[in-house]
Write an enzyme that holds these catalytic residues in place. Structure first.
Site, PDB file in Angstrom:
ATOM      1  N   CYS A   1       0.876  -1.198  -0.034  1.00  0.00           N
ATOM      2  CA  CYS A   1       0.043   0.037   0.038  1.00  0.00           C
ATOM      3  C   CYS A   1       0.692   1.076   0.196  1.00  0.00           C
ATOM      4  O   CYS A   1       2.099   1.205   0.594  1.00  0.00           O
ATOM      5  CB  CYS A   1      -1.036   0.185   1.170  1.00  0.00           C
ATOM      6  SG  CYS A   1      -2.084  -1.181   1.159  1.00  0.00           S
TER       7      CYS A   1
ATOM      8  N   ARG B   1       3.780  -0.504  -4.901  1.00  0.00           N
ATOM      9  CA  ARG B   1       3.654  -0.845  -3.308  1.00  0.00           C
ATOM     10  C   ARG B   1       2.292  -1.961  -3.489  1.00  0.00           C
ATOM     11  O   ARG B   1       1.893  -2.142  -2.447  1.00  0.00           O
ATOM     12  CB  ARG B   1       3.578   0.278  -2.352  1.00  0.00           C
ATOM     13  CG  ARG B   1       5.083   1.059  -2.458  1.00  0.00           C
ATOM     14  CD  ARG B   1       4.730   1.940  -1.497  1.00  0.00           C
ATOM     15  NE  ARG B   1       4.656   1.735   0.020  1.00  0.00           N
ATOM     16  CZ  ARG B   1       5.699   1.642   0.715  1.00  0.00           C
ATOM     17  NH1 ARG B   1       6.905   1.768   0.184  1.00  0.00           N
ATOM     18  NH2 ARG B   1       5.421   1.188   1.894  1.00  0.00           N
TER      19      ARG B   1
ATOM     20  N   TRP C   1      -2.806  -2.763  -1.700  1.00  0.00           N
ATOM     21  CA  TRP C   1      -2.547  -4.203  -1.757  1.00  0.00           C
ATOM     22  C   TRP C   1      -3.398  -4.851  -0.692  1.00  0.00           C
ATOM     23  O   TRP C   1      -3.332  -4.478   0.524  1.00  0.00           O
ATOM     24  CB  TRP C   1      -0.853  -4.484  -1.588  1.00  0.00           C
ATOM     25  CG  TRP C   1      -0.639  -5.773  -1.997  1.00  0.00           C
ATOM     26  CD1 TRP C   1      -0.298  -6.415  -2.706  1.00  0.00           C
ATOM     27  CD2 TRP C   1      -0.455  -6.957  -0.752  1.00  0.00           C
ATOM     28  NE1 TRP C   1       0.072  -7.789  -2.659  1.00  0.00           N
ATOM     29  CE2 TRP C   1      -0.212  -8.105  -1.272  1.00  0.00           C
ATOM     30  CE3 TRP C   1      -0.920  -7.031   0.561  1.00  0.00           C
ATOM     31  CZ2 TRP C   1      -0.102  -9.350  -0.711  1.00  0.00           C
ATOM     32  CZ3 TRP C   1      -0.599  -8.050   1.117  1.00  0.00           C
ATOM     33  CH2 TRP C   1      -0.263  -9.715   0.554  1.00  0.00           C
TER      34      TRP C   1
ATOM     35  N   ASN D   1      -1.342   2.367   5.383  1.00  0.00           N
ATOM     36  CA  ASN D   1      -0.767   1.150   5.109  1.00  0.00           C
ATOM     37  C   ASN D   1      -0.368   0.602   6.655  1.00  0.00           C
ATOM     38  O   ASN D   1       0.306   0.838   7.357  1.00  0.00           O
ATOM     39  CB  ASN D   1       0.699   1.829   4.641  1.00  0.00           C
ATOM     40  CG  ASN D   1       1.616   0.812   4.211  1.00  0.00           C
ATOM     41  OD1 ASN D   1       1.652  -0.324   4.046  1.00  0.00           O
ATOM     42  ND2 ASN D   1       3.042   1.160   4.347  1.00  0.00           N
ATOM     43  N   GLY D   2      -0.823  -0.836   6.485  1.00  0.00           N
ATOM     44  CA  GLY D   2      -0.658  -1.711   7.703  1.00  0.00           C
ATOM     45  C   GLY D   2      -1.601  -2.684   7.883  1.00  0.00           C
ATOM     46  O   GLY D   2      -2.452  -2.884   6.930  1.00  0.00           O
TER      47      GLY D   2
ATOM     48  N   GLU E   1      16.858 -18.428  -6.775  1.00  0.00           N
ATOM     49  CA  GLU E   1      16.492 -17.284  -7.222  1.00  0.00           C
ATOM     50  C   GLU E   1      15.804 -17.213  -8.511  1.00  0.00           C
ATOM     51  O   GLU E   1      15.008 -16.598  -8.756  1.00  0.00           O
ATOM     52  CB  GLU E   1      17.756 -16.231  -7.242  1.00  0.00           C
ATOM     53  CG  GLU E   1      17.471 -14.874  -7.583  1.00  0.00           C
ATOM     54  CD  GLU E   1      16.421 -14.135  -6.838  1.00  0.00           C
ATOM     55  OE1 GLU E   1      16.081 -14.544  -5.847  1.00  0.00           O
ATOM     56  OE2 GLU E   1      16.369 -13.060  -7.235  1.00  0.00           O
TER      57      GLU E   1
ATOM     58  N   LYS F   1      12.358 -15.950  -9.629  1.00  0.00           N
ATOM     59  CA  LYS F   1      12.037 -14.883 -10.824  1.00  0.00           C
ATOM     60  C   LYS F   1      11.138 -15.196 -11.668  1.00  0.00           C
ATOM     61  O   LYS F   1      10.118 -14.666 -11.969  1.00  0.00           O
ATOM     62  CB  LYS F   1      13.342 -14.531 -11.361  1.00  0.00           C
ATOM     63  CG  LYS F   1      14.310 -13.754 -10.778  1.00  0.00           C
ATOM     64  CD  LYS F   1      13.835 -12.296 -10.341  1.00  0.00           C
ATOM     65  CE  LYS F   1      13.079 -12.085  -9.297  1.00  0.00           C
ATOM     66  NZ  LYS F   1      14.101 -11.938  -7.980  1.00  0.00           N
TER      67      LYS F   1
ATOM     68  N   GLU G   1       7.545 -15.431 -10.043  1.00  0.00           N
ATOM     69  CA  GLU G   1       6.848 -14.292  -9.552  1.00  0.00           C
ATOM     70  C   GLU G   1       5.999 -13.483 -11.110  1.00  0.00           C
ATOM     71  O   GLU G   1       5.197 -13.102 -10.710  1.00  0.00           O
ATOM     72  CB  GLU G   1       8.047 -13.312  -9.219  1.00  0.00           C
ATOM     73  CG  GLU G   1       8.486 -13.503  -7.674  1.00  0.00           C
ATOM     74  CD  GLU G   1       9.337 -12.386  -7.312  1.00  0.00           C
ATOM     75  OE1 GLU G   1      10.322 -12.265  -7.967  1.00  0.00           O
ATOM     76  OE2 GLU G   1       8.857 -11.428  -6.534  1.00  0.00           O
TER      77      GLU G   1
ATOM     78  N   HIS H   1      16.663 -37.840  -4.428  1.00  0.00           N
ATOM     79  CA  HIS H   1      16.042 -38.040  -3.115  1.00  0.00           C
ATOM     80  C   HIS H   1      14.416 -37.671  -2.920  1.00  0.00           C
ATOM     81  O   HIS H   1      14.157 -37.801  -2.156  1.00  0.00           O
ATOM     82  CB  HIS H   1      16.764 -37.259  -2.026  1.00  0.00           C
ATOM     83  CG  HIS H   1      18.122 -37.666  -1.891  1.00  0.00           C
ATOM     84  ND1 HIS H   1      18.559 -38.814  -1.359  1.00  0.00           N
ATOM     85  CD2 HIS H   1      19.291 -37.194  -2.138  1.00  0.00           C
ATOM     86  CE1 HIS H   1      19.923 -38.766  -1.435  1.00  0.00           C
ATOM     87  NE2 HIS H   1      20.337 -38.002  -1.904  1.00  0.00           N
TER      88      HIS H   1
ATOM     89  N   LYS I   1       5.824  -4.506  -3.854  1.00  0.00           N
ATOM     90  CA  LYS I   1       7.342  -4.474  -3.646  1.00  0.00           C
ATOM     91  C   LYS I   1       7.909  -4.363  -2.383  1.00  0.00           C
ATOM     92  O   LYS I   1       8.627  -5.125  -2.082  1.00  0.00           O
ATOM     93  CB  LYS I   1       7.778  -3.008  -4.420  1.00  0.00           C
ATOM     94  CG  LYS I   1       9.332  -2.594  -4.503  1.00  0.00           C
ATOM     95  CD  LYS I   1       9.965  -3.836  -5.532  1.00  0.00           C
ATOM     96  CE  LYS I   1      11.540  -3.629  -5.328  1.00  0.00           C
ATOM     97  NZ  LYS I   1      11.802  -4.851  -6.308  1.00  0.00           N
TER      98      LYS I   1
END
Ligand code: M6R
Length: 622
Positions: free
Chosen positions: A2, A27, A74, A100-101, A495, A499, A502, A518, A617
């Site tokens: 947010c 955000r 968000w 925001n929170g 990583e 990527k 996402e 395994h 983000k």
């Protein structure tokens, strides 16, 4: 998560607020909204989805004003829909709030307010704030009544939050509150700005004041007043920002992610320029850390989330193998609820691109408190690694290594990862040099290798971008991917998989290559491509054997390898080529083609590369 923007001054507020939101959209982008006080009335315009939808609505709903607050969401509580979009208002339309929170005790407050007759229109936690605030406002508020009502409200709220608040009876006043979520004030001439992130403010001013936890600020066209949660007046002064790295333009690239991939040579160079001295010096690294860090540290614990956690895994490898310091890497979100027994003389390192990740900050704060409680039993230090040294991280750690990665806008981290890796190389070498765990010759060789990295990254991007795009075309319909690596390249496999997940929404897993047999090898068939990182070095042959095992199960093999590596050429169906490099330094290179592969697959699928679904983000909620 947010984004909040606010403006009070003499200019038309709406366009300033909308431009601010545009710079904060990374955000969150589930909905957006704006509230202004126009002709003595509170006006609120909100739209589901991206900012574009709000812009369209505002073309027909014009509310000229010199004051306003705005929000990009968000979603946490309540689906992404217009009725859940911020700003939220009280049922009398006197107060508007952007948040925001998360308000953890909102159910309890909501039940109380419903009992008093308040009616709610959203499923959000935020809506309790304007309603509660309204319940504390007298019918005809005057003087400090608004401020006092905010203070009473804030003291009832539990959770982590940043607020921007407007009241219809105070047409030249915005009140903002910070409690464990970021807020910054921008100072202009007869005008003031506030935002979750300085990126929204920098087009207007470089004079800023970061609110600290537990602070309330009143913004009017004549100035800013600062208070604590008891309404005791505080005095702190704004400072001037260095805006060199605050660019939020695509500079001709189709996406921020692609631009940020291309910026990586500069990021590496900038890190070297800041922290490498002449090789002829006793110790070529100058991080300027507290000397006690070097003398006291017996073990290191790294706390981070997501991509920063992957950087931490590479950091562990380097700190253990080069500097001989036992190192553990913990997911901050897990660690905060199950911390390890405390050990004296531990250096705790928080790694976070944004410096705002709620879990990382909470885990670091918890650790600090635990050590303070046991301080007589040994020394400890808490260090932060971030590209945002002005962020909330600075309030938690004792010292920061600025990665000099600059601001990253693409939600998928690329250049910030590279910058974090560079910080770990330098930190490990600094320890190794001071503790004598590596010879001067070895250190100088590694430093020489580091200095070649910017040119080598440039070469990969220049020579491989088109080839990787062509390879990517073959995988736009693929459902699953496996990434394998060993040793220092195992975190790069993780990583690479992250990527791809996402931004292309393709299921992808990263595994240590030797672990495939395994269990995960059962997943393989002709439909599941395997990307193997196989660069010359200690585990080269082992990874190639593991890749062969995958090939024997019909998997299509893509190698991250050198074109000069004949054995690799004979094993892989496609090569994402990197220059020949010492295995120790290879992660800085091997991750680049994986970023490009993920980017091109997502772009070919026509997906929103910079703002992938469900993500934001800065993850400022738990
Ligand atoms: O700002 P941080 O580095 O603390 O963020 C941690 C993660 O949320 C972040 O790395 C996330 O995994 C990225 N979207 C990865 O690309």
């Amino acid at each position: 998560m947010c984004g909040i923007v606010g403006y009070v001054g003499t200019q038309e507020a709406t366009s300033i607020l909308i431009n601010g939101l545009e710079r904060l959209e990374y955000r969150g982008y589930d909905s957006a909204g704006i509230a202004t006080v126009t002709r003595g009335e509170l006006h609120c315009v909100r739209a589901q989805g991206k900012l574009f939808n709000l812009r369209q609505k505002l073309e027909t709903e014009v509310n000229p004003s010199q004051i306003g607050i705005a929000h990009t969401r968000w979603a946490t509580h309540g689906v992404p829909a217009e009725h859940n979009a911020h700003p939220h208002r009280d049922m009398y339309n006197r107060v508007a709030v952007v948040q925001n929170g998360i308000i953890e005790n909102y159910q309890e407050i909501k039940a109380e307010l419903i009992n008093q007759g308040y009616q709610f229109t959203s499923e959000t936690d935020t809506e309790v704030i304007p309603q509660l605030l309204s319940s504390y406002l007298p019918a005809k508020p005057q003087g400090d009544d608004f401020l006092i009502a905010v203070q009473k409200t804030v003291n009832r709220l539990q959770g982590a939050f940043a607020l921007g608040i407007l009241c219809v009876d105070y047409s030249d006043e915005i009140i903002i509150v910070r409690h464990q979520a970021p807020l910054v004030i921008g100072f202009g001439q007869g005008e003031f700005f506030c935002a979750s992130d300085v990126t929204a403010i920098v087009p207007h001013t470089s004079t800023v004041l970061y609110l600290e936890n537990g602070e309330i600020a009143r913004l009017t066209p004549i100035g800013v007043e600062l208070y604590d949660f008891e309404l005791k007046r505080l005095r702190r002064f704004p400072r001037n920002l260095d805006l060199t790295h605050v660019s939020v333009d695509k500079d001709g690239f189709k996406h921020f992610m692609l631009k940020e991939i291309h910026e990586q040579p500069t990021v590496v160079q900038s890190c070297l320029d800041h922290y490498l001295k002449n090789e002829a010096e006793d110790n070529p690294i100058c991080l300027n850390l507290d000397p006690q860090i070097y003398t006291n540290t017996q073990q290191i614990m790294i706390l981070a989330c997501g991509t920063s956690w992957h950087a931490g895994l590479v950091g562990k490898y380097l700190l253990e193998q080069l500097a001989g310091i036992p190192t553990s890497v913990q997911y901050a979100s897990e660690y905060r609820y199950a911390p390890s027994p405390i050990l004296p003389n531990t250096l705790t390192i928080g790694v976070t691109q944004s410096g705002e990740t709620a879990d990382t900050l909470a885990a670091l704060s918890m650790e600090k408190q635990r050590y303070l409680n046991l301080s007589r039993e040994g020394k400890f230090k808490i260090l932060g690694i971030t590209s945002r040294p002005e962020s909330s991280l600075a309030q938690v750690v004792e010292q920061i290594i600025n990665t000099h990665g600059g601001i990253e806008i693409g939600v998928a981290s690329t250049k910030s990862f590279i910058a974090q890796l560079m910080s770990f190389y330098l930190l490990a070498l600094d320890f190794a040099s001071r503790r004598g765990t590596l010879s001067r010759e070895k250190i100088n060789n590694i430093v020489k290798g580091l200095r070649q990295l910017p040119g080598q990254i440039e070469e990969i991007i220049r020579e491989q971008n088109r080839t990787i795009e062509a390879i990517a075309h073959q995988f736009s319909e693929t459902q699953d991917f496996i990434f394998i690596g060993r040793g220092i390249n195992f975190p790069i496999a993780l990583e690479g998989a992250l990527k791809l997940k996402e931004i292309s929404y393709i299921h992808a897993e990263g595994y240590p290559a030797g672990e495939m047999k395994h269990g995960p090898i059962a997943l393989l068939d002709a439909k599941v491509p395997v990307v193997a990182i196989a660069v010359p070095g200690e585990v080269h042959d082992k990874v190639l054997s593991n890749a062969q095992e995958a090939k024997a199960r019909d998997a299509r093999l893509i190698g991250v390898s050198s074109l000069d590596d004949r054995v690799a050429l004979s094993v892989f169906d496609d090569i994402l080529s990197v220059p020949m490099v010492d295995e120790l330094l290879s992660p800085i290179l091997t991750v680049i083609p994986l970023q490009l592969l993920a980017y091109h697959i997502a772009a070919i699928k026509g997906l929103d590369v910079d703002q992938p679904r469900n993500l934001a983000k800065s993850v400022t909620v738990e």
